[in-house]
Design a protein around this motif. Structure first.
Motif, short mmCIF file in Angstrom:
data_model
loop_
_atom_site.label_atom_id
_atom_site.label_comp_id
_atom_site.label_asym_id
_atom_site.label_seq_id
_atom_site.Cartn_x
_atom_site.Cartn_y
_atom_site.Cartn_z
N ILE A 34 8.40 22.25 14.30
CA ILE A 34 7.03 22.74 14.52
C ILE A 34 6.76 22.98 16.00
CG2 ILE A 34 4.59 22.08 14.35
CD1 ILE A 34 5.34 20.58 11.73
N ILE A 35 7.21 22.03 16.85
CA ILE A 35 7.01 22.17 18.30
C ILE A 35 7.74 23.41 18.83
CG2 ILE A 35 7.52 21.12 20.53
CD1 ILE A 35 7.05 18.38 19.20
N GLN A 36 8.98 23.60 18.34
CA GLN A 36 9.78 24.73 18.78
C GLN A 36 9.11 26.05 18.38
OE1 GLN A 36 13.79 24.55 17.40
NE2 GLN A 36 14.49 26.26 18.69
N ILE A 37 8.55 26.08 17.16
CA ILE A 37 7.87 27.30 16.70
C ILE A 37 6.61 27.55 17.53
CG2 ILE A 37 6.58 28.30 14.78
CD1 ILE A 37 8.61 26.93 12.89
N GLU A 38 5.85 26.47 17.81
CA GLU A 38 4.63 26.64 18.60
C GLU A 38 4.94 27.12 20.02
OE1 GLU A 38 1.54 26.58 17.67
OE2 GLU A 38 2.25 26.25 15.61
N LYS A 39 6.01 26.58 20.61
CA LYS A 39 6.41 27.05 21.95
C LYS A 39 6.78 28.53 21.93
CE LYS A 39 8.13 22.75 24.01
NZ LYS A 39 9.32 22.04 24.54
N THR A 40 7.50 28.91 20.88
CA THR A 40 7.88 30.33 20.76
C THR A 40 6.65 31.21 20.64
OG1 THR A 40 9.95 29.69 19.69
CG2 THR A 40 9.24 31.97 19.44
N LYS A 41 5.69 30.75 19.79
CA LYS A 41 4.46 31.52 19.63
C LYS A 41 3.68 31.61 20.96
CE LYS A 41 3.70 30.62 14.69
NZ LYS A 41 2.80 30.00 13.68
N SER A 42 3.63 30.46 21.65
CA SER A 42 2.90 30.43 22.93
C SER A 42 3.55 31.37 23.95
CB SER A 42 2.86 29.00 23.47
OG SER A 42 2.24 28.98 24.73
N ARG A 43 4.91 31.31 24.04
CA ARG A 43 5.62 32.20 24.98
C ARG A 43 5.39 33.67 24.62
NH1 ARG A 43 10.24 30.65 23.89
NH2 ARG A 43 11.06 32.48 22.77
N HIS A 44 5.40 33.93 23.30
CA HIS A 44 5.18 35.30 22.85
C HIS A 44 3.76 35.77 23.20
CE1 HIS A 44 5.27 38.88 20.36
NE2 HIS A 44 4.19 38.44 19.69
N ALA A 45 2.80 34.85 23.03
CA ALA A 45 1.41 35.20 23.36
C ALA A 45 1.27 35.51 24.85
CB ALA A 45 0.47 34.07 22.94
N ILE A 46 1.92 34.69 25.70
CA ILE A 46 1.86 34.92 27.16
C ILE A 46 2.50 36.26 27.52
CG2 ILE A 46 2.69 34.09 29.39
CD1 ILE A 46 2.41 31.24 28.27
N GLU A 47 3.68 36.52 26.94
CA GLU A 47 4.36 37.79 27.23
C GLU A 47 3.53 38.97 26.76
OE1 GLU A 47 8.11 37.37 25.33
OE2 GLU A 47 8.97 36.09 26.92
N ARG A 48 2.85 38.76 25.62
CA ARG A 48 1.99 39.84 25.12
C ARG A 48 0.82 40.10 26.06
NH1 ARG A 48 -0.78 40.02 19.08
NH2 ARG A 48 -1.71 42.11 19.29
N MET A 49 0.25 39.03 26.61
CA MET A 49 -0.84 39.19 27.58
C MET A 49 -0.34 39.91 28.83
SD MET A 49 -2.78 35.49 27.33
CE MET A 49 -3.78 35.88 28.74
N LYS A 50 0.90 39.57 29.27
CA LYS A 50 1.46 40.25 30.44
C LYS A 50 1.64 41.74 30.17
CE LYS A 50 3.99 36.34 32.45
NZ LYS A 50 5.34 35.80 32.80
N ARG A 51 2.13 42.06 28.96
CA ARG A 51 2.33 43.47 28.63
C ARG A 51 1.00 44.22 28.59
NH1 ARG A 51 6.09 41.07 25.08
NH2 ARG A 51 4.65 41.26 23.31
N GLU A 52 -0.01 43.55 28.02
CA GLU A 52 -1.32 44.17 27.97
C GLU A 52 -1.87 44.39 29.39
OE1 GLU A 52 -3.56 41.55 25.56
OE2 GLU A 52 -2.83 42.35 23.64
N THR A 53 -1.63 43.38 30.26
CA THR A 53 -2.07 43.51 31.66
C THR A 53 -1.36 44.67 32.34
OG1 THR A 53 -2.48 41.14 31.76
CG2 THR A 53 -2.31 42.32 33.86
N GLN A 54 -0.05 44.79 32.08
CA GLN A 54 0.71 45.89 32.66
C GLN A 54 0.18 47.24 32.19
OE1 GLN A 54 4.76 45.10 31.63
NE2 GLN A 54 5.04 43.53 33.21
N VAL A 55 -0.18 47.31 30.91
CA VAL A 55 -0.73 48.56 30.38
C VAL A 55 -2.05 48.90 31.08
CG1 VAL A 55 -1.74 49.66 28.33
CG2 VAL A 55 0.39 48.35 28.13
N ILE A 56 -2.89 47.88 31.22
CA ILE A 56 -4.17 48.10 31.91
C ILE A 56 -3.93 48.55 33.35
CG2 ILE A 56 -6.27 46.97 32.74
CD1 ILE A 56 -6.10 45.16 30.24
N THR A 57 -2.94 47.89 34.01
CA THR A 57 -2.62 48.24 35.41
C THR A 57 -2.13 49.68 35.51
OG1 THR A 57 -2.03 45.94 35.88
CG2 THR A 57 -1.23 47.62 37.41
N ARG A 58 -1.25 50.08 34.58
CA ARG A 58 -0.74 51.45 34.60
C ARG A 58 -1.85 52.47 34.37
NH1 ARG A 58 4.20 52.14 30.66
NH2 ARG A 58 4.05 54.26 31.57
#
Length: 545
Positions: free
Chosen positions: A114-138
């Protein structure tokens, strides 16, 4: 006239409307480009997001699958352990303990998954926020880029508008200058009819034969300078100098009706005597050019000065003389005022032509009517192709004093006559001497990279013709002097003279190649073609072949 004005106003309104329409169309195009760019960025972001979501689901499934495999193995091991305990007759207590340990381990494994899955989800959420930020920046960068391009387009439009206005101003000024030229032409034609002297006729003929002579408006362009401040006191104005000047003044005062040629000849003799007396103190050599049309093959200043190490035959080809001019002057008759616009324009245009031909920054000259003298200089503006024109104060070359002479006639009646005696103005001739003895930095001659101390074979050869011009040097034909009886000297040579110091390396490379070619020897006797190439002269700024 009203119809023409109305037409101009309509044309101006149509032009302004066209500019507004073009600007609106350009804005619409830019807006469309921006929207397309934003759509492209979002589409690329959606594609990336889809890929990342797929990768994320695959990663979660992989974690769960691995956990299930581990759990299956652990369950198998647990059952085997229970069966073994039953066969060996273990008690109920030991079996219960084994079951409890297995339950604890299973809970830990589930928690870990469960912890490993939650970490994966959290990392994915952070990466998704970064991608969204990059899109906004572009997207923001695309908008900023559009703003920059819009501003640059507006700046370019402003520049073009200003350039159009400047062009209109230039055309207006050119029209005014044309009007001034036409006025001057009419004035000169009128004066040409009024003045009968040969000096005036010659000057006006030369003006009307070249379009450039209408470019200078003396009252509007001429600035003043003090010749005493410009010149350095070299202290060469000795008694020998004054004796030559006094001899010249005696000749001049003895023949008040001298014609123009006689006046020019006597002034030529004076300058030659002055330079011979100054000898080691001057850098200059004088050439009488009042009948030599060496400027553009149509103009002939009366007095031309070159460096004294130059030996040039202007009877063979006068045009090459303009490459060597250091300074020049004009001589007029005593009845001609040095304040006349026409003769001032004449000397200034001569100086301007030399600057243009030689590519120089500054040149000096003088104007004299044998009783007074003025100095001039023309300077090229550093930021344009236009020129500045300067004249000095007018200097009195001679002073007049009255002498009372008494005589007794046969009737013993005494009478007294007053005569005017011409005296030398020492202050003025000191200035003239200083002008003739300034160093090379003052004259600012830069057409060729030479100075009066360079050996240019003047004792053996004279320059008779200009053959060509290259990147680093200029080429002249040399002819053996009549008094050169050396049998070793060829009748003719060609001299290459360095133009500017920045080309020295290229010029010296050519000299080194010539040396190597002279030493080169093979069965075909190739080197014999280069045996007439002499080593470079001691200055290193010229060589002959």
């Amino acid at each position: 006239m009203a119809t023409t004005d109305d037409h101009k106003e309509i044309v101006q309104l149509l032009t302004e409307k066209q500019l507004v329409d073009e600007e609106e169309a350009q804005q619409e195009i830019e807006e469309r480009k921006l929207q397309n760019a934003i759509k492209k960025i979002k589409r690329e972001a959606e594609e990336i997001e889809l890929i990342e979501e797929t990768k994320h689901r695959d990663e979660i499934e992989k974690i769960k699958h691995e956990a299930e495999e581990i759990e299956l193995i652990e369950e198998t091991k647990h059952r085997d352990e229970i069966e073994k305990m039953k066969r060996e007759g273990e008690g109920m207590k030991q079996t219960q303990e084994a079951i409890f340990r297995h339950s604890i381990k299973k809970m830990k494994r589930e928690t870990k998954v469960i912890i490993q899955i939650e970490k994966t989800k959290s990392r994915h959420a952070i990466e998704r926020m970064k991608r969204e930020t990059q899109v906004i920046t572009r997207i923001e960068e695309a908008k900023r880029q559009q703003i920059r391009e819009t501003h640059e387009a507006k700046r370019q439009q402003i520049r073009e508008t200003h350039e159009a206005k400047r062009q209109q101003i230039r055309e207006t000024h050119e029209a005014k200058r044309q009007q001034i030229r036409e006025t001057h032409e009419a004035k000169r034609r009128k004066l040409e009819l009024e003045y009968a002297s040969l000096s005036t006729k010659k000057g006006f003929y030369m003006f009307t034969s070249d379009y450039d002579f209408y470019d200078i408006d003396v009252p509007g362009y001429l600035q003043s300078f003090d010749i005493n401040i410009v010149l350095k006191d070299n202290n060469y104005n000795n008694d020998n100098i004054l004796n030559h000047v006094e001899h010249y003044s005696n000749q001049f005062s003895s023949y008040p009706e001298l014609n123009e040629k006689q006046i020019q000849d006597k002034f030529d003799d004076l300058i030659v005597n002055l330079l011979n007396t100054l000898n080691n103190s001057t850098q200059l050599k004088y050439i009488h050019t009042s009948s030599s049309y060496y400027l553009k093959n149509k103009f002939h200043p009366d007095c031309t000065f070159i460096y004294k190490n130059i030996n040039i035959d202007i009877d063979k080809e006068v045009e090459c003389l303009q490459d060597f001019v250091v300074c020049l002057g004009n001589i007029k008759s005593p009845n001609v005022s040095l304040s006349e616009d026409s003769i001032i324009e004449e000397i200034l245009q001569y100086l301007k032509i030399i600057l243009a031909v030689q590519g120089r920054e500054k040149i000096y000259g003088f104007l004299s009517n044998c009783t007074h003298i003025k100095f001039f200089y023309v300077k090229k503006k550093s930021d344009s192709n236009s020129y500045e024109f300067f004249q000095s104060q007018q200097l009195e070359m001679f002073t007049y004093s009255s002498e009372a002479l008494s005589s007794i006639d046969t009737s013993t009646i005494t009478t007294t006559e007053n005569t005017r005696k011409l005296g030398v103005n020492k202050n003025t001739w000191k200035i003239v001497t200083n002008f003739l003895t300034m160093n090379i930095d003052f004259y600012q001659y830069t057409r060729l990279n030479i100075d009066p101390n360079n050996d240019l074979l003047r004792d053996r050869y004279m320059i008779t013709k200009k053959l060509g011009i290259g990147v680093s040097s200029m080429v002249y034909l040399l002819e053996k002097n009549e008094d050169n009886h050396s049998v070793e000297d060829s009748p003719h040579y060609v001299m290459k003279i360095l133009k500017e110091s920045k080309y020295s390396e290229c010029f010296l490379n050519e000299v080194e190649m010539a040396k190597k070619l002279k030493r080169f020897n093979d069965l075909n006797k190739f080197h014999l073609f280069f045996q007439d190439i002499l080593y470079p002269l001691s200055s290193g700024k010229a060589f002959v072949f």
